[in-house]
Motif scaffolding. Structure first.
Motif, PDB file in Angstrom:
ATOM      1  N   ARG A   1       2.393  -8.349  10.330  1.00  0.00           N
ATOM      2  CA  ARG A   1       2.723  -7.684   9.077  1.00  0.00           C
ATOM      3  C   ARG A   1       4.229  -7.679   8.807  1.00  0.00           C
ATOM      4  O   ARG A   1       4.988  -7.408   9.727  1.00  0.00           O
ATOM      5  CB  ARG A   1       2.195  -6.249   9.136  1.00  0.00           C
ATOM      6  CG  ARG A   1       2.004  -5.629   7.791  1.00  0.00           C
ATOM      7  CD  ARG A   1       1.331  -4.294   7.872  1.00  0.00           C
ATOM      8  NE  ARG A   1       2.055  -3.377   8.717  1.00  0.00           N
ATOM      9  CZ  ARG A   1       1.489  -2.653   9.688  1.00  0.00           C
ATOM     10  NH1 ARG A   1       0.225  -2.785   9.951  1.00  0.00           N
ATOM     11  NH2 ARG A   1       2.212  -1.841  10.389  1.00  0.00           N
TER      12      ARG A   1
ATOM     13  N   GLY B   1      -4.306  -5.990  11.650  1.00  0.00           N
ATOM     14  CA  GLY B   1      -3.365  -5.285  10.785  1.00  0.00           C
ATOM     15  C   GLY B   1      -2.429  -6.183  10.003  1.00  0.00           C
ATOM     16  O   GLY B   1      -1.529  -5.698   9.320  1.00  0.00           O
ATOM     17  N   CYS B   2      -2.628  -7.509  10.063  1.00  0.00           N
ATOM     18  CA  CYS B   2      -1.690  -8.413   9.393  1.00  0.00           C
ATOM     19  C   CYS B   2      -2.066  -8.643   7.940  1.00  0.00           C
ATOM     20  O   CYS B   2      -1.388  -9.376   7.227  1.00  0.00           O
ATOM     21  CB  CYS B   2      -1.593  -9.746  10.126  1.00  0.00           C
ATOM     22  SG  CYS B   2      -3.039 -10.803   9.902  1.00  0.00           S
ATOM     23  N   GLY B   3      -3.158  -8.043   7.464  1.00  0.00           N
ATOM     24  CA  GLY B   3      -3.501  -8.169   6.047  1.00  0.00           C
ATOM     25  C   GLY B   3      -4.631  -9.129   5.757  1.00  0.00           C
ATOM     26  O   GLY B   3      -4.820  -9.537   4.619  1.00  0.00           O
ATOM     27  N   LYS B   4      -5.434  -9.456   6.771  1.00  0.00           N
ATOM     28  CA  LYS B   4      -6.538 -10.401   6.569  1.00  0.00           C
ATOM     29  C   LYS B   4      -7.585  -9.822   5.609  1.00  0.00           C
ATOM     30  O   LYS B   4      -8.000 -10.488   4.661  1.00  0.00           O
ATOM     31  CB  LYS B   4      -7.208 -10.749   7.910  1.00  0.00           C
ATOM     32  CG  LYS B   4      -6.261 -11.333   8.951  1.00  0.00           C
ATOM     33  CD  LYS B   4      -6.993 -11.755  10.204  1.00  0.00           C
ATOM     34  CE  LYS B   4      -7.621 -10.607  10.979  1.00  0.00           C
ATOM     35  NZ  LYS B   4      -6.641  -9.644  11.520  1.00  0.00           N
ATOM     36  N   SER B   5      -8.000  -8.590   5.879  1.00  0.00           N
ATOM     37  CA  SER B   5      -8.997  -7.976   4.991  1.00  0.00           C
ATOM     38  C   SER B   5      -8.432  -7.835   3.588  1.00  0.00           C
ATOM     39  O   SER B   5      -9.146  -8.018   2.598  1.00  0.00           O
ATOM     40  CB  SER B   5      -9.392  -6.593   5.509  1.00  0.00           C
ATOM     41  OG  SER B   5     -10.009  -6.700   6.764  1.00  0.00           O
ATOM     42  N   THR B   6      -7.147  -7.517   3.520  1.00  0.00           N
ATOM     43  CA  THR B   6      -6.518  -7.318   2.215  1.00  0.00           C
ATOM     44  C   THR B   6      -6.570  -8.601   1.391  1.00  0.00           C
ATOM     45  O   THR B   6      -6.973  -8.576   0.224  1.00  0.00           O
ATOM     46  CB  THR B   6      -5.064  -6.850   2.399  1.00  0.00           C
ATOM     47  OG1 THR B   6      -5.065  -5.668   3.198  1.00  0.00           O
ATOM     48  CG2 THR B   6      -4.410  -6.553   1.065  1.00  0.00           C
TER      49      THR B   6
ATOM     50  N   TRP C   1       0.856  -1.190   0.000  1.00  0.00           N
ATOM     51  CA  TRP C   1       0.000   0.000   0.000  1.00  0.00           C
ATOM     52  C   TRP C   1       0.889   1.235   0.000  1.00  0.00           C
ATOM     53  O   TRP C   1       1.850   1.306   0.752  1.00  0.00           O
ATOM     54  CB  TRP C   1      -0.892   0.054   1.231  1.00  0.00           C
ATOM     55  CG  TRP C   1      -1.908  -1.028   1.341  1.00  0.00           C
ATOM     56  CD1 TRP C   1      -1.990  -1.991   2.306  1.00  0.00           C
ATOM     57  CD2 TRP C   1      -3.025  -1.252   0.468  1.00  0.00           C
ATOM     58  NE1 TRP C   1      -3.066  -2.798   2.089  1.00  0.00           N
ATOM     59  CE2 TRP C   1      -3.716  -2.374   0.968  1.00  0.00           C
ATOM     60  CE3 TRP C   1      -3.498  -0.632  -0.683  1.00  0.00           C
ATOM     61  CZ2 TRP C   1      -4.859  -2.865   0.370  1.00  0.00           C
ATOM     62  CZ3 TRP C   1      -4.635  -1.132  -1.277  1.00  0.00           C
ATOM     63  CH2 TRP C   1      -5.308  -2.232  -0.761  1.00  0.00           C
TER      64      TRP C   1
END
Ligand SMILES: Nc1ncnc2c1ncn2[C@@H]1O[C@H](COP(=O)(O)OP(=O)(O)O)[C@@H](O)[C@H]1O
Ligand SMILES: [Mg+2]
Lengths: 260, 265
Positions: free
Chosen positions: B209, B43-48, B12
């Motif tokens: 992350r 914040g580890c990128g799950k949604s991403t 990002w």
């Protein structure tokens, strides 16, 4: 709707009305007891009489109708152009780039200072009054619309795309409705300045076309102070009715935004 | 419809021009008809990763292949962490949104929407706006809005994260029932260890992350599942395993935040 206790009814309904009554009674007494000349401060009763005679001879209705018509035309013009330009700015990057410096530069200019120029170009007829009020109202409307479109929750747009909406559908079914409360706020601001500018333009313009601003100036020049007050009261009521009407319409058209 | 995620990396770009590596080298095959849970610290990128699989974000590099689907996103539908219901639409119009976009006739989409609204237990609330509903009810609307699309892959991004404990249990059981009935492929993001084990056939534990897979735990609890299983020894063993994995990562994430806060001050 919550139920009001007896004390709350007293506080919320009766006291405000009472304060108005007390105000006018005090005013009447002040004028009567101190013998203040009516050209400085007419009594409320004298103003009432002036108001009634203006209603009876039709001058109040004629001038009010002229002003209202100009307000509506100026406002509608500003609303249509402002909303369209605001939406296009919000969805098209190129148009945004082009329009942004113009709006940023013209927004701080007090639009009322354009009156002399407009009189030179358009004369003092209807066109000038409508143009000055529409130009002034355009700015708050275009800025709110643009902001409303730009501030749309990205999550909602993504959700719509996920559910199969194409670009045009997303704009019509998500971006636009999401911006409506902000657009309405802009329209209320726009209406406020339209009223101001129409009345101001009527004061400066010709005498033949009437209007509340013209009525005010005419009465003021010959020191018919009770007529001035009568016109002011009429304008106050007119403004209140327009604003309330707009708020009512707002609630009708955006029921979701007014829950709770 | 296996979903193959190969070496996905997501960077990002921040407003200030700084880069944030959200995902790095995420590789996994989500098997057809399986319930896969993605578990990891915030914040580890799950949604991403969920959005990349759903075709809603394009990864910086790497590849997502969905067997039998020609277009990214056309085989899946998302239930969002923040629900993303349209506040100006009533429950029925929210649920029918996808059909409306597809050009389905009004009467037909209303009928279908009513069926879905009924199946999530919201009959009688068709004409309510989302702001008039509780959090749990809103999440049901979001679920119905996704299910009406009848897509084979269901992506769920912490759908029950904001619910109170009781509502959460009810929703979890309902989701298990729906899963058993519809046999969809589910990717379910959560930061709750209990929830991941209770619902999933597998639990993908992510690192802090930049997010990558730390370990994949197979959950061999029988189906249909129920909340009572939480007290079984098998569940306890899985919980311990996941807990140890995740604890390291949470500690790491917290240390990183402290370093960042220290650098900022
Ligand atoms: N659209 C975006 N633009 C910039 N940064 C983002 C965006 N989405 C997420 N991030 C950042 O990427 C990281 C991972 O985010 P996310 O996938 O939401 O994590 P999780 O869902 O595991 O909490 C976070 O640091 C977040 O701030
Ligand atoms: Mg998330």
């Amino acid at each position: 709707m919550k139920k009001l206790s007896r004390n709350a009814v007293l506080a919320e309904r009766i006291l405000p009305a009472l304060s108005i009554v007390v105000f006018f009674v005090a005013w009447q007494l002040l004028v009567d007891l101190r013998n203040i000349p009516p050209i400085y401060l007419p009594s409320p009763l004298a103003i009432m009489h002036a108001l009634i005679s203006m209603v009876e001879d039709g001058s109040l209705f004629y001038n009010l109708a002229a002003t209202m018509l100009r307000i509506m035309v100026g406002f509608l013009l500003a609303a249509i152009v402002g909303i369209v330009v605001g939406i296009v700015m919000g969805v098209s990057r190129i148009f945004e780039r082009i329009a942004d410096p113009w709006i940023a530069a013209l927004y701080p200019l007090p639009k009322i200072s354009l009156i002399p120029l407009l009189i030179i170009w358009l004369g003092t007829g209807e066109a000038y009054k409508i143009v000055i009020s529409a130009v002034t109202a355009f700015f708050p409307i275009v800025m709110s619309t643009y902001a409303g479109v730009r501030q749309v929750d990205r999550g909602l747009v993504k959700a719509a795309e996920d559910l199969g909406a194409n670009r045009r559908q997303t704009q019509l079914s998500v971006v636009l409705p999401a911006a409506i409360p902000t657009i309405f706020a802009g329209l209320q601001l726009g209406m406020g300045v339209t009223i101001i500018l129409v009345v101001a333009a009527e004061m400066i313009g010709g005498s033949s076309q009437g209007g509340m601003g013209n009525l005010l100036i005419q009465a003021g020049q010959v020191l018919e102070t009770e007529k001035v007050f009568a016109a002011l009261i009429t304008l106050t009521l007119m403004g209140a009715v327009i604003m309330k009407g707009q708020q009512w319409l707002d609630r009708k058209l955006t029921p979701w935004a007014n829950l709770r | 419809m296996n979903i193959t995620v190969e070496d996905v990396r997501q960077v990002w770009e921040g407003r200030d021009g700084s880069n944030l590596v959200a995902l790095d080298g995420f590789t996994h095959t989500f098997k057809s008809g399986r319930f896969s849970c993605i578990l990891g610290p915030s914040g580890c990128g799950k949604s991403t990763i969920a959005q990349i699989v759903g075709g809603l974000e394009t990864p910086t590099s790497g590849k997502v292949t969905i067997e039998g689907a020609n277009k990214a996103g056309s085989a899946s539908v998302m239930v969002w962490q923040s629900q993303n219901l349209f506040p100006w639409r009533t429950v029925i119009d929210n649920v029918a949104f996808g059909l409306e976009m597809a050009g389905v006739q009004k009467a037909e989409r209303a009928d279908k929407a009513r069926v879905l609204i009924n199946s999530v237990g919201l009959t009688g609330f068709e004409r309510h706006y989302p702001s008039q509903l509780s959090g749990g009810m809103r999440q049901r609307v979001a679920l119905a809005r996704a299910l009406i699309m009848d897509r084979p892959i269901l992506l769920m991004d912490e759908p029950f994260g904001a619910l109170d404990a009781q509502t959460k249990i009810v929703m979890q059981e309902e989701l298990m029932r729906i899963f058993d009935e519809t046999k969809k492929t589910v990717i379910f993001v959560t930061h709750s260890i209990d929830e991941a084990i209770l619902l999933g056939d597998e639990v993908i534990v992510m690192t802090a992350r930049p997010g990558r897979i730390k370990e994949v735990l197979a959950v061999d609890l029988p189906r249909p599942r129920s909340v009572e299983m939480i007290s079984t020894p098998k569940f306890g063993a899985l919980f311990d395993r996941a807990f140890h994995l995740i604890r390291d990562e949470v500690t790491k994430a917290m240390q990183e935040q402290n370093v960042a806060a220290g650098a900022a001050s």
